[in-house]
Design an enzyme around this catalytic site. Structure first.
Site, short mmCIF file in Angstrom:
data_model
loop_
_atom_site.label_atom_id
_atom_site.label_comp_id
_atom_site.label_asym_id
_atom_site.label_seq_id
_atom_site.Cartn_x
_atom_site.Cartn_y
_atom_site.Cartn_z
CE1 TYR A 115 1.17 -0.15 4.34
CE2 TYR A 115 -0.14 1.84 4.42
CZ TYR A 115 0.79 1.01 4.99
OH TYR A 115 1.35 1.34 6.19
CD GLU B 214 10.63 2.13 10.55
OE1 GLU B 214 10.49 3.12 9.80
OE2 GLU B 214 10.47 0.97 10.16
N1 PLP Z 1 8.01 3.90 9.09
C1 PLP Z 1 6.89 3.16 9.13
C2 PLP Z 1 6.95 1.83 9.79
C3 PLP Z 1 5.70 3.62 8.57
O1 PLP Z 1 4.59 2.87 8.59
C4 PLP Z 1 5.68 4.91 7.97
C5 PLP Z 1 4.46 5.44 7.35
O2 PLP Z 1 3.43 4.84 7.37
C6 PLP Z 1 6.87 5.66 7.95
C7 PLP Z 1 8.01 5.12 8.51
C8 PLP Z 1 6.91 7.02 7.33
O3 PLP Z 1 6.89 6.92 5.94
P1 PLP Z 1 6.33 8.09 5.03
O4 PLP Z 1 7.10 9.31 5.39
O5 PLP Z 1 6.57 7.65 3.66
O6 PLP Z 1 4.88 8.22 5.37
#
Ligand code: PLP
Length: 287
Positions: A30, A174
């Site tokens: 997704y 993260e």
């Molecule tokens: N890390 C994880 C596990 C995530 O699910 C998300 C976003 O859903 C992110 C980082 C941040 O990614 P983005 O900046 O592309 O939304």
């Protein structure tokens, strides 16, 4: 309206077979993209990541970037001013077998989650908790297999915190749905974009802005044991944008508003509000 396999239908009419592999195995990918008034932020970067996620799992994508954009614009024509669009592709529906079925059409779903338009996202900061990272070793794929993330967010909520910061082998990876940044002595740390984290689009833009600001960047995991030396901590993501962390329960507390966090926030916010696709001129000429 919701988009399901080529049709736009009211949500109560949107149906996916119970044999869909996203339901049975979380066998799908997704994307989430920030939108405002029918225009979308960092569209090409999201498309590139969706293409990569699908390719890693050998799921053919039924739409190209122009096709997705047409779906997104049509959905938005019914939606509000601001929010996120969710695009999901599963391997498809087939009798239940773990291995890939031989002949199978992917299932495609898209919907909008409206949100009030934030003027800017730099607030006083939020609380976080530290939790063990229980995820698989392909966190670089944006798959719908999010159960460990769901459990981490739920644990954070039960402890009155906004985000869970995940720790693997003593290193911060993260957030449950965000990337993590630490500022220490003027240097900006974030986990390298390898199999242990998602290469966030917001992270990518923040790093570009950090380079432009001549910050020293360390693409290295930050050790939990070094938290006391962290000056500023923030997390980033498409739906939370850039969120300063005010405290990590029992581990760390911000000394005050972080100057580097604020600089990066302002640079990010400028790009979020100006780099919308299609560009205003193209949107106008397309009617
Ligand atoms: N890390 C994880 C596990 C995530 O699910 C998300 C976003 O859903 C992110 C980082 C941040 O990614 P983005 O900046 O592309 O939304």
């Amino acid at each position: 309206m919701v988009y399901v396999n080529g049709r736009f239908v009211p949500p109560e009419k949107a149906q996916i077979p119970v044999t869909d592999r996203a339901f049975l195995f979380a066998d799908g990918v997704y994307e989430v993209i920030f939108g405002r008034a029918g225009r979308f932020a960092f569209w090409d970067l999201h498309m590139a990541r969706l293409t990569r996620s699908a390719a890693e799992l050998e799921i053919p994508l039924p739409l190209d970037s122009a096709g997705w954009l047409a779906v997104a614009k049509r959905l938005w024509s019914e939606g509000g001013d601001s929010g996120s669009i969710y695009l999901e592709v599963s391997r498809g529906a087939a009798p239940r077998e773990h291995h890939f079925p031989d002949r199978i059409e992917p299932s495609t779903v898209a919907f909008i989650k409206p949100a009030s338009a934030p003027e800017s996202c730099l607030g006083p900061g939020v609380s976080a908790v530290l939790l063990e990272d229980q995820r698989w070793l392909r966190c670089d794929i944006k798959s719908v297999n999010l159960l460990p993330n769901v459990l981490a967010r739920e644990e954070a909520r039960r402890r009155g915190a906004r985000e869970a910061i995940l720790v693997r082998d003593g290193m911060l990876t993260e957030g449950a749905a965000t990337n993590l940044f630490v500022v220490r002595e003027g240097e900006l740390w974030t986990h390298p974009a390898n199999h242990l984290v998602l290469a966030g689009i917001t992270r990518h833009v923040i790093l570009e802005e950090a380079r432009r600001l001549d910050l020293k960047i360390r693409l290295e995991p930050y050790a939990k044991a070094d938290l006391a030396q962290a000056d500023e901590i923030f997390v980033t993501g498409t739906t939370s944008h850039l969120l300063p962390i005010a405290e990590i329960r029992d581990e760390w507390r911000a000394k005050g508003p972080g100057p580097i966090t604020a600089q990066l926030h302002d640079a990010y916010w400028r790009r979020l509000t100006t780099e919308l696709e299609p560009a205003a001129s193209a949107a106008a000429s397309a009617g």
